[in-house]
Design a protein around this motif. Structure first.
Motif, PDB file in Angstrom:
ATOM      1  N   GLU A   5     -15.692   9.466 -16.485  1.00  0.00           N
ATOM      2  CA  GLU A   5     -15.426  10.592 -15.730  1.00  0.00           C
ATOM      3  C   GLU A   5     -16.492  11.763 -15.858  1.00  0.00           C
ATOM      4  OE1 GLU A   5     -13.574   9.530 -18.048  1.00  0.00           O
ATOM      5  OE2 GLU A   5     -11.629   9.105 -17.281  1.00  0.00           O
ATOM      6  N   THR A  16     -10.573  10.211  -7.667  1.00  0.00           N
ATOM      7  CA  THR A  16     -10.920  11.283  -6.802  1.00  0.00           C
ATOM      8  C   THR A  16     -11.401  10.285  -5.519  1.00  0.00           C
ATOM      9  OG1 THR A  16     -12.947  11.410  -7.743  1.00  0.00           O
ATOM     10  CG2 THR A  16     -11.561  13.358  -8.407  1.00  0.00           C
ATOM     11  N   SER A  17     -12.003  10.923  -4.514  1.00  0.00           N
ATOM     12  CA  SER A  17     -12.877  10.098  -3.833  1.00  0.00           C
ATOM     13  C   SER A  17     -14.154   9.811  -4.536  1.00  0.00           C
ATOM     14  CB  SER A  17     -13.040  10.975  -2.241  1.00  0.00           C
ATOM     15  OG  SER A  17     -14.076  12.055  -2.643  1.00  0.00           O
ATOM     16  N   LYS A  18     -14.744   8.777  -3.824  1.00  0.00           N
ATOM     17  CA  LYS A  18     -16.098   8.258  -4.629  1.00  0.00           C
ATOM     18  C   LYS A  18     -17.031   9.263  -4.815  1.00  0.00           C
ATOM     19  CE  LYS A  18     -17.169   4.059  -5.274  1.00  0.00           C
ATOM     20  NZ  LYS A  18     -16.399   2.854  -4.589  1.00  0.00           N
ATOM     21  N   ASN A  19     -17.053  10.656  -3.936  1.00  0.00           N
ATOM     22  CA  ASN A  19     -18.051  11.664  -4.343  1.00  0.00           C
ATOM     23  C   ASN A  19     -17.346  12.653  -5.260  1.00  0.00           C
ATOM     24  OD1 ASN A  19     -19.942  10.250  -2.808  1.00  0.00           O
ATOM     25  ND2 ASN A  19     -19.080  11.046  -0.991  1.00  0.00           N
ATOM     26  N   LEU A  61     -14.469  15.415  -6.369  1.00  0.00           N
ATOM     27  CA  LEU A  61     -13.560  16.447  -5.672  1.00  0.00           C
ATOM     28  C   LEU A  61     -14.352  17.711  -6.077  1.00  0.00           C
ATOM     29  CD1 LEU A  61     -10.943  17.504  -4.489  1.00  0.00           C
ATOM     30  CD2 LEU A  61      -9.706  17.455  -6.678  1.00  0.00           C
ATOM     31  N   TYR A  85     -15.882  21.063 -10.104  1.00  0.00           N
ATOM     32  CA  TYR A  85     -15.912  19.595  -9.465  1.00  0.00           C
ATOM     33  C   TYR A  85     -15.602  18.486 -10.618  1.00  0.00           C
ATOM     34  CZ  TYR A  85     -18.688  14.999  -8.853  1.00  0.00           C
ATOM     35  OH  TYR A  85     -19.025  13.737  -8.838  1.00  0.00           O
ATOM     36  N   ASN A 139     -14.986  13.971 -11.051  1.00  0.00           N
ATOM     37  CA  ASN A 139     -15.235  12.629 -10.497  1.00  0.00           C
ATOM     38  C   ASN A 139     -14.382  11.623 -11.474  1.00  0.00           C
ATOM     39  OD1 ASN A 139     -15.888  10.040  -9.195  1.00  0.00           O
ATOM     40  ND2 ASN A 139     -17.571  11.001  -8.317  1.00  0.00           N
ATOM     41  N   GLN A 189     -12.860   7.602 -11.327  1.00  0.00           N
ATOM     42  CA  GLN A 189     -12.435   6.469 -10.454  1.00  0.00           C
ATOM     43  C   GLN A 189     -11.504   5.446 -10.637  1.00  0.00           C
ATOM     44  OE1 GLN A 189     -13.911   6.509  -7.251  1.00  0.00           O
ATOM     45  NE2 GLN A 189     -15.087   8.537  -7.792  1.00  0.00           N
ATOM     46  N   VAL A 235      -8.074   3.676 -11.252  1.00  0.00           N
ATOM     47  CA  VAL A 235      -7.113   3.063 -10.138  1.00  0.00           C
ATOM     48  C   VAL A 235      -5.998   2.105 -10.774  1.00  0.00           C
ATOM     49  CG1 VAL A 235      -8.693   1.048 -10.150  1.00  0.00           C
ATOM     50  CG2 VAL A 235      -7.190   1.526  -8.132  1.00  0.00           C
TER      51      VAL A 235
END
Lengths: 455, 455
Positions: B94, B118-121, B123, B242, B244, B246, B248
């Protein structure tokens, strides 16, 4: 009826006293965990100054630093006590190997403290393994011209690791002397460490008064090295071993005990000492042995000041110099105290590491011991359970006042010999909270002792 | 006279019994410190297998490994209990930064367990600091569209660190849910760690049954990062943050509790459970949490077998799967026990780290508690003093037998949250002797409990 009322009043006062003490202990522990500077002091001692072997630059810096910090606390008096200490210098990194045919199998070693060096070119001789000084002596002539390898491990069966140390350390402290008398050329000692690792642990070897010609070089080998060397000796008859150490004793030099005190409000003539030793071995930074004890001792005065408790008796912190290789600071302090006819009523030392405190090791008369044990329940909320009779500390030993109570802080001992006298005795091996809880535990005992002073 | 003789005989038998027990405890501790394989098992679990998050390859390897080792002990029965567990995957490392003008100031973060990504890009949103969920709720509309930064530190005043954790962990477990309901976009939580360092500590966040749209990503920030971020927020109005991640959730997958047992010689229908949880977080290798508890639990059976003590009641070790993010293994075990109408008389868990054991946390009836406290003096030589009423362990909680005694091993807690759920929860943080002493302490209690079985 009057008697009953009086009795109830007495019980009331006593309960009220207990209540007040329990509140005070709570304040002491809270202060230690939230406001004490002891961890910051240890950071400076360990990371800015580093190793503090007697006579070294580090030791001198540590004297100046702790004196400065004590002055910043606004103690009533901060001063230095002169003492001559041996200056022993390790020299370049030691080397060692066993010779198997043409192959050199290297081992991690370090010279024992106060050991003599080898010649410039090192020492090569057949190596012979023994488990004890007795076994070595029984070998008689067979050890002449040899290197003696003492390889009795610390016994893991002891619950308290200091007992395992005590039953083993004669190899390090007397092994070279005894082997030298019998004509051995050098000594290798298994490190006093319960773990299997690659760190040699130093520590003092003591030639006492044997002549220079019989003083043979002595080094410690890591525990894993000891296992490997032992296997090699079993596999190869007359295994040849080499080691090289250029350590040297450079004579005695001036150093200091660092002393600070708060004058007693009622009995300034009675002295309570808390202390640790400021010198350390040279391999690590001496955070556990005994930077921790030093900063905890200063914290006792810091915390009582923060809590606006002025002791009835004089409270003195002493940072002793030269515990590791001479005990000169402690001897000097004891001598001067006797010369000045100072009346010491308490001497508490922290020199068993900065680990979670478990209690106290107490050297006192039966009556005094019983009185301290009477405070046990006050300590239970802080997980302090051990109130055992026993050794207090090397540095407070020479203080000879009659009726003195001597106490050693008793921390958890399981990890202590992982670091003791080795290169990993560093700041990061000390946990901030454990250090602070130790300081609080010492402070709490000083508070109770001062308040209910012994006869 | 006859009565007196009878009484003396009874006292004699009882003293003889005490003597025998004290000898047996000595054997247990000696065996643990000299012969147990528990440290070697932990080495394998930590260094050969590593992290064991539910559903991961590590978890599967750990199931196979511990099953194999239990079989090698020659237990009467070794088997697996199927359980479906969530498979959550962290994804790439992250990243996080605060935006000050054009400057990106980076922070060490890690996604909380079971958090959404978060989204790919990533938050980006203004960040707002609060000290509690209550404070966040009171802000109402002002948190909409923001990242909420929970920054209440663990309170260092608690002597037991688990209390400090308990009074703080709601930020991590419920902070994202509550903030998501109120329209926040993400959550950053100060790590549950009493030290100031750079390691983010993960741990589960729980959305419960809020709709997917309200599930916002949540990450932990290191304690030092939290201090710096807080300072930045104070210095810059509407600071933009910011992050990031991913991570899941990949659905539920099949896994196992690993179970081994020694059949009781007199009351096989009575079951004594010892256990820990086999899964761990993914950042370190889970040596403290809870590799230590697993190998200590296996060691209970190992030591009793070595000492040729066959328990009267069935002794079962259970390595629970999925304590960290679902407790599915414990729930499954509890359910099946109830279905089979198994009579559990004891359930002991070790899940507070492999540090020096201090005692037990006991959940039992008054009479049963008193009986256990009656064994206190037998434990004192091993520095086991704490016999407190309290929580036993998360994994044994679902076991619902009537009159069951539940016990948690109570180790020294000072260092635990230095490692808990962080990248430094690794093998080298566990001390061999401390681990072994914990195993011995559990074994000793099982022995006494079995011998003097509760009604």
């Amino acid at each position: 009826m009057k008697k009953l009322l009086f009795l109830l009043m007495l019980i009331g006062i006593s309960l009220y006293g207990q209540e007040k003490d329990s509140l005070m202990l709570q304040k002491i522990y809270t202060s230690a965990l939230t406001q004490s500077q002891c961890y910051t002091w240890l950071d400076s001692l360990s990371n800015k100054i580093g190793a503090r072997l007697s006579g070294s630059k580090g030791a001198a810096l540590a004297v100046a630093y702790t004196q400065k910090e004590m002055k910043a606390l606004g103690l009533d008096r901060v001063y230095l006590q002169e003492v001559m200490v041996p200056k022993w210098v390790r020299g370049p990194k030691e080397t060692a190997y066993a010779l198997v045919g043409q192959q050199k199998i290297e081992f991690p070693i370090c010279a024992l403290g106060l050991s003599v060096g080898t010649s410039k070119n090192g020492l090569t001789a057949p190596i012979i393994e023994v488990k004890s000084i007795e076994e070595m002596i029984a070998l008689g002539d067979r050890i002449k011209g040899k290197i003696v390898f003492y390889n009795r491990p610390m016994n893991p069966e002891f619950i308290e690791t200091f007992q395992a140390y005590g039953s083993c350390v004669d190899q390090r402290s007397s092994g070279a002397r005894e082997a030298g008398i019998l004509g051995a050329l050098g000594v290798i000692v298994r490190s006093m460490n319960l773990r299997l690792d690659d760190l040699p642990h130093t520590g003092m070897t003591n030639y006492k008064d044997i002549p220079a010609a019989q003083r043979i070089p002595a080094a410690a080998i890591s525990t894993r090295g000891a296992e490997q060397l032992s296997a090699l000796i079993k596999a190869h008859q007359n295994l040849s071993f080499y080691f090289n150490q250029q350590c040297v004793y450079e004579g005695d030099v001036l150093s200091y005990n660092v002393i600070g005190e708060i004058k007693g409000s009622e009995h300034p003539e009675n002295i309570m000492v808390v202390g640790g030793h400021l010198d350390s071995w040279d391999l690590g930074d001496g955070a556990q042995d005994d930077g921790a004890g030093c900063v905890q001792s200063i914290a006792v005065l810091e915390l009582l000041k923060k809590l606006h408790y002025t002791p009835k008796n004089t409270l003195r912190v002493v940072l002793f110099m030269n515990e590791e290789n001479g005990i000169k600071g402690a001897l000097k302090y004891g001598e001067e105290a006797q010369l000045k006819k100072e009346n010491h009523i308490l001497a508490m030392e922290s020199d068993s590491g900065g680990f979670s405190p478990r209690g106290f090791s107490i050297d006192a008369s039966e009556a005094q011991y019983a009185k301290i044990v009477g405070w046990k329940s006050l300590f239970e909320p802080y997980l302090i359970h051990v109130f055992q009779k026993g050794h207090s500390g090397t540095d407070v030993e020479p203080i000879a006042s009659e009726n003195i109570v001597k106490v050693g802080l008793y921390p958890d001992s399981q990890r202590y010999f992982d670091y003791h006298h080795a290169g990993n005795d560093r700041f990061d091996a000390v946990n901030k909270r454990e250090l602070e809880l130790g300081a609080a535990t010492m402070t709490a005992l000083v508070y109770l002792f001062d308040k209910y002073s012994m006869p």
